[in-house]
Design a protein around this motif. Structure first.
Motif, PDB file in Angstrom:
ATOM      1  N   GLN A 101       0.832  -1.203   0.000  1.00 18.18           N
ATOM      2  CA  GLN A 101       0.000   0.000   0.000  1.00 18.18           C
ATOM      3  C   GLN A 101       0.865   1.250   0.000  1.00 18.18           C
ATOM      4  OE1 GLN A 101      -2.957   0.044   3.105  1.00 18.18           O
ATOM      5  NE2 GLN A 101      -3.721   2.068   2.571  1.00 18.18           N
ATOM      6  N   ALA A 102       1.965   1.218   0.777  1.00 12.64           N
ATOM      7  CA  ALA A 102       2.889   2.352   0.797  1.00 12.64           C
ATOM      8  C   ALA A 102       3.542   2.538  -0.572  1.00 12.64           C
ATOM      9  CB  ALA A 102       3.957   2.140   1.869  1.00 12.64           C
ATOM     10  N   VAL A 103       3.918   1.424  -1.204  1.00 18.40           N
ATOM     11  CA  VAL A 103       4.532   1.477  -2.531  1.00 18.40           C
ATOM     12  C   VAL A 103       3.588   2.147  -3.530  1.00 18.40           C
ATOM     13  CG1 VAL A 103       5.281   0.060  -4.496  1.00 18.40           C
ATOM     14  CG2 VAL A 103       6.091  -0.468  -2.186  1.00 18.40           C
ATOM     15  N   GLU A 104       2.327   1.756  -3.517  1.00 18.15           N
ATOM     16  CA  GLU A 104       1.347   2.335  -4.430  1.00 18.15           C
ATOM     17  C   GLU A 104       1.168   3.834  -4.180  1.00 18.15           C
ATOM     18  OE1 GLU A 104      -2.229   0.106  -4.036  1.00 18.15           O
ATOM     19  OE2 GLU A 104      -1.358  -1.772  -4.771  1.00 18.15           O
ATOM     20  N   SER A 105       1.108   4.202  -2.913  1.00 12.25           N
ATOM     21  CA  SER A 105       0.928   5.621  -2.574  1.00 12.25           C
ATOM     22  C   SER A 105       2.103   6.458  -3.055  1.00 12.25           C
ATOM     23  CB  SER A 105       0.770   5.785  -1.056  1.00 12.25           C
ATOM     24  OG  SER A 105      -0.399   5.156  -0.589  1.00 12.25           O
ATOM     25  N   GLU A 156       2.283  10.343  -3.370  1.00 13.86           N
ATOM     26  CA  GLU A 156       1.689  10.574  -2.063  1.00 13.86           C
ATOM     27  C   GLU A 156       2.547   9.936  -0.972  1.00 13.86           C
ATOM     28  OE1 GLU A 156      -2.177   8.916  -2.402  1.00 13.86           O
ATOM     29  OE2 GLU A 156      -2.881  10.394  -3.871  1.00 13.86           O
ATOM     30  N   VAL A 157       2.318  10.325   0.276  1.00 11.08           N
ATOM     31  CA  VAL A 157       3.112   9.793   1.387  1.00 11.08           C
ATOM     32  C   VAL A 157       2.206   9.064   2.369  1.00 11.08           C
ATOM     33  CG1 VAL A 157       4.938  11.520   1.193  1.00 11.08           C
ATOM     34  CG2 VAL A 157       2.967  11.986   2.653  1.00 11.08           C
ATOM     35  N   HIS A 158       2.751   8.049   3.024  1.00  5.87           N
ATOM     36  CA  HIS A 158       1.996   7.262   3.999  1.00  5.87           C
ATOM     37  C   HIS A 158       2.407   7.588   5.429  1.00  5.87           C
ATOM     38  CE1 HIS A 158       5.758   5.194   3.299  1.00  5.87           C
ATOM     39  NE2 HIS A 158       5.582   4.486   4.388  1.00  5.87           N
ATOM     40  N   ILE A 159       3.332   8.530   5.588  1.00  9.33           N
ATOM     41  CA  ILE A 159       3.768   8.985   6.903  1.00  9.33           C
ATOM     42  C   ILE A 159       3.758  10.508   6.898  1.00  9.33           C
ATOM     43  CG2 ILE A 159       5.193   6.962   7.456  1.00  9.33           C
ATOM     44  CD1 ILE A 159       7.606   8.485   6.426  1.00  9.33           C
ATOM     45  N   TYR A 160       3.722  11.090   8.079  1.00  9.10           N
ATOM     46  CA  TYR A 160       3.723  12.553   8.141  1.00  9.10           C
ATOM     47  C   TYR A 160       5.093  13.081   8.529  1.00  9.10           C
ATOM     48  CZ  TYR A 160       3.034  17.369   9.497  1.00  9.10           C
ATOM     49  OH  TYR A 160       3.165  18.726   9.593  1.00  9.10           O
ATOM     50  N   GLU A 161       5.593  13.981   7.744  1.00  7.37           N
ATOM     51  CA  GLU A 161       6.794  14.749   8.038  1.00  7.37           C
ATOM     52  C   GLU A 161       6.657  16.047   7.262  1.00  7.37           C
ATOM     53  OE1 GLU A 161      10.400  16.058   9.506  1.00  7.37           O
ATOM     54  OE2 GLU A 161       9.278  14.275  10.125  1.00  7.37           O
ATOM     55  N   PRO A 162       6.845  17.201   7.907  1.00  8.85           N
ATOM     56  CA  PRO A 162       6.645  18.474   7.215  1.00  8.85           C
ATOM     57  C   PRO A 162       7.398  18.555   5.886  1.00  8.85           C
ATOM     58  CG  PRO A 162       6.964  18.849   9.551  1.00  8.85           C
ATOM     59  CD  PRO A 162       7.191  17.384   9.328  1.00  8.85           C
ATOM     60  N   ASP A 163       6.678  18.901   4.835  1.00  7.89           N
ATOM     61  CA  ASP A 163       7.206  19.114   3.479  1.00  7.89           C
ATOM     62  C   ASP A 163       7.650  17.835   2.780  1.00  7.89           C
ATOM     63  OD1 ASP A 163       6.809  21.883   3.717  1.00  7.89           O
ATOM     64  OD2 ASP A 163       8.772  22.153   4.654  1.00  7.89           O
ATOM     65  N   LEU A 164       7.510  16.680   3.434  1.00  9.50           N
ATOM     66  CA  LEU A 164       7.910  15.438   2.774  1.00  9.50           C
ATOM     67  C   LEU A 164       7.024  15.155   1.572  1.00  9.50           C
ATOM     68  CD1 LEU A 164       9.642  12.874   2.653  1.00  9.50           C
ATOM     69  CD2 LEU A 164       8.034  11.801   4.257  1.00  9.50           C
ATOM     70  N   ASP A 165       5.735  15.458   1.678  1.00 12.41           N
ATOM     71  CA  ASP A 165       4.833  15.210   0.549  1.00 12.41           C
ATOM     72  C   ASP A 165       5.247  15.996  -0.683  1.00 12.41           C
ATOM     73  OD1 ASP A 165       4.235  17.578   1.877  1.00 12.41           O
ATOM     74  OD2 ASP A 165       2.080  17.460   1.466  1.00 12.41           O
ATOM     75  N   ILE A 166       5.718  17.215  -0.476  1.00 15.96           N
ATOM     76  CA  ILE A 166       6.159  18.050  -1.598  1.00 15.96           C
ATOM     77  C   ILE A 166       7.398  17.456  -2.257  1.00 15.96           C
ATOM     78  CG2 ILE A 166       7.014  20.347  -2.237  1.00 15.96           C
ATOM     79  CD1 ILE A 166       5.416  21.455   0.154  1.00 15.96           C
ATOM     80  N   MET A 167       8.352  17.009  -1.431  1.00 14.10           N
ATOM     81  CA  MET A 167       9.583  16.458  -1.980  1.00 14.10           C
ATOM     82  C   MET A 167       9.343  15.135  -2.692  1.00 14.10           C
ATOM     83  SD  MET A 167      13.260  15.741  -0.115  1.00 14.10           S
ATOM     84  CE  MET A 167      13.664  17.484  -0.023  1.00 14.10           C
ATOM     85  N   VAL A 168       8.493  14.285  -2.108  1.00 18.86           N
ATOM     86  CA  VAL A 168       8.203  13.001  -2.742  1.00 18.86           C
ATOM     87  C   VAL A 168       7.519  13.210  -4.088  1.00 18.86           C
ATOM     88  CG1 VAL A 168       6.788  10.915  -2.586  1.00 18.86           C
ATOM     89  CG2 VAL A 168       8.135  11.653  -0.617  1.00 18.86           C
ATOM     90  N   LYS A 169       6.552  14.127  -4.140  1.00 20.91           N
ATOM     91  CA  LYS A 169       5.855  14.395  -5.401  1.00 20.91           C
ATOM     92  C   LYS A 169       6.831  14.899  -6.455  1.00 20.91           C
ATOM     93  CE  LYS A 169       1.690  15.765  -5.241  1.00 20.91           C
ATOM     94  NZ  LYS A 169       0.426  16.524  -5.026  1.00 20.91           N
ATOM     95  N   ALA A 170       7.741  15.786  -6.054  1.00 21.14           N
ATOM     96  CA  ALA A 170       8.737  16.310  -6.998  1.00 21.14           C
ATOM     97  C   ALA A 170       9.662  15.202  -7.484  1.00 21.14           C
ATOM     98  CB  ALA A 170       9.545  17.431  -6.346  1.00 21.14           C
ATOM     99  N   ALA A 171      10.068  14.313  -6.576  1.00 26.91           N
ATOM    100  CA  ALA A 171      10.979  13.223  -6.943  1.00 26.91           C
ATOM    101  C   ALA A 171      10.318  12.245  -7.902  1.00 26.91           C
ATOM    102  CB  ALA A 171      11.447  12.503  -5.683  1.00 26.91           C
ATOM    103  N   ILE A 172       9.033  11.927  -7.652  1.00 26.88           N
ATOM    104  CA  ILE A 172       8.302  11.006  -8.523  1.00 26.88           C
ATOM    105  C   ILE A 172       8.061  11.638  -9.891  1.00 26.88           C
ATOM    106  CG2 ILE A 172       6.078   9.884  -8.892  1.00 26.88           C
ATOM    107  CD1 ILE A 172       7.769   8.328  -6.957  1.00 26.88           C
ATOM    108  N   GLN A 173       7.619  12.886  -9.901  1.00 27.77           N
ATOM    109  CA  GLN A 173       7.311  13.556 -11.164  1.00 27.77           C
ATOM    110  C   GLN A 173       8.543  13.761 -12.026  1.00 27.77           C
ATOM    111  OE1 GLN A 173       5.173  17.108  -9.984  1.00 27.77           O
ATOM    112  NE2 GLN A 173       3.211  16.022  -9.810  1.00 27.77           N
ATOM    113  N   SER A 174       9.709  13.899 -11.383  1.00 27.07           N
ATOM    114  CA  SER A 174      10.956  14.071 -12.141  1.00 27.07           C
ATOM    115  C   SER A 174      11.426  12.781 -12.781  1.00 27.07           C
ATOM    116  CB  SER A 174      12.054  14.609 -11.224  1.00 27.07           C
ATOM    117  OG  SER A 174      12.464  13.602 -10.293  1.00 27.07           O
TER     118      SER A 174
END
Length: 413
Positions: free
Chosen positions: A36-40, A45-63
């Motif tokens: 489930q985490a892999v799919e997210s 998207e992120v399955h854990i909370y850390e400030p600004d992590l969602d932004i960085m993960v989205k940028a890394a995936i989109q790149s």
């Protein structure tokens, strides 16, 4: 030059590390057994909370620099960032490290670098070497004329970040790097210098492993001192908060604040690794663990005693996370306290934890209710402050009048 990195474990350390390396330009392949985490993550998207992590993960995936799956791939560097919990008898459990090592073993090639970031018992990095060489007899860690063309490099670089500050501290904090030999240390230092601005400190693997355990044990011992003071002050009818404030005016005294116990995956766990490694020598460290593990039960006893004054008591428990302003419930003493109160059936329990959307399953099964802090306080006879979240500062102090307040953090003092 290292180009591709495979990160095993996409939790609170692995995912920030993988996404940071991806935005730094590395090709990163993340691996986790949680499908489930892999799919997210693959959806940005992120399955854990850390400030600004969602932004960085989205940028890394989109790149296109970060992609994740449940299986490893060949890479230049393998980073192992999996959990290292302890068992019921406080013995370290490194089965996740073993599983991760076995998973990457078929993909390791000569010249590769394997880095253990998981906080681990002393000697774990050496065990990784043994496991790899047992699985891959074609590889070597020596530099003799017969084996240098097949050699790999293995090192330990413990994470040293604080939840809530992970993305900044991954870059800015000093890092300790200990290889199984000097070439492994040098290779690892060369890699971390590419994205760490803090100082890189070189040592050997065993010392690096113990350094991280020592850092967390230091914190645990000092928290235990504060918690023991709180027990003594309760016995002597003295305000521990005033006491510590006054004592800390001494130029060489800096006592920490007491609380309901110690939580999180690090401070509540890692000292036991030292106790297990040297049980006869680690007397103070063991005692600190006993003091801090005793505190949740002590809080439960205080609440139970006061609840006995009411026919049908209602208790508002403020906070569940293991530290302020986070949603992380790992090893949280607040969760243990609420669970224990529920099992004892001391009364109706309402929980206010503004950083989560639903209660953990253990509390749902006990019919504990999650609600806003002020609503819980209005309905309660007893207010139990367990976590000093900033949002609780906005609570109308008039609501606390006529209530029995048990403040384990000195928040309302």
């Amino acid at each position: 030059m290292y180009k591709k990195i495979c990160v095993i474990g996409l939790g609170y350390i692995g995912l920030p590390t993988a996404s940071l390396l991806a935005v730094k330009g590395y090709e990163v392949h993340g691996v986790d057994i949680n499908r489930q985490a892999v799919e997210s993550i693959n959806q940005g998207e992120v399955h854990i909370y850390e400030p600004d992590l969602d932004i960085m993960v989205k940028a890394a995936i989109q790149s296109g620099q970060l992609h994740v799956s449940s299986e490893p791939e060949e890479a230049d560097i393998f980073i192992v960032a999996v959990p290292t919990p302890f068992q019921d008898d406080h013995k370290p459990n490194i089965s996740y490290v073993y599983d991760a090592t076995m998973a990457i073993a078929p993909y390791i090639r000569p010249g590769n670098l394997v880095i253990l970031e998981s906080t681990s018992p002393i000697g774990t990095t050496e065990k990784i070497v043994n496991w790899i060489l047992e699985a891959r007899t074609d590889l070597s860690v020596s530099e003799t004329s017969h084996s240098i063309c097949n050699r790999i490099y293995v090192a330990h670089c413990p994470e040293r970040v604080m939840p809530g500050q992970i993305l900044r501290e991954l870059v800015e904090n000093d890092r300790i790097i200990g290889g199984i030999d000097s070439p492994s240390t040098k290779k690892t230092v060369e890699f971390y210098k590419q994205f760490v601005s803090g100082e890189i400190l070189e040592t050997n693997a065993r010392t690096a492993e113990m350094a991280k355990l020592t850092e967390n044990s230091f914190r645990d011992v000092n928290i235990a001192f504060a918690n023991e003071l709180s027990l003594i002050c309760d016995h002597l009818d003295i305000s521990v908060w005033e006491l510590i404030r006054l004592a800390n005016h001494h130029p060489r005294v800096q006592i920490l604040q007491p609380g309901p116990g110690v939580g999180g995956h690090c401070i509540a766990v890692d000292p036991w690794f030292l106790v297990d490694a040297a049980p006869e020598q680690a007397k103070l460290i063991r005692t600190a663990r006993i003091v801090n593990d005793y505190k949740p039960g002590y809080v439960v006893d205080r609440v139970s005693e006061r609840a006995g004054r009411f026919k049908s008591p209602v208790i508002a428990c403020l906070g569940l996370a293991f530290k302020a302003n986070m949603n992380d419930l790992r090893e949280s003493p607040a969760v243990k306290i609420v669970e224990h109160l529920s099992k004892l059936e001391v009364g109706t329990i309402y929980v206010a934890e503004p950083h989560i959307k639903e209660l953990p399953e253990s509390l749902l099964l006990m019919h504990v209710s999650l609600m806003a802090a002020e609503e819980a306080i209005r309905k309660s006879d007893i207010v139990l402050l367990l976590v000093n979240h900033d949002v609780f500062k906005d609570i109308d102090s008039n609501l606390l009048k006529e209530k029995i307040v048990i403040d384990t953090r000195g928040f309302f003092n």
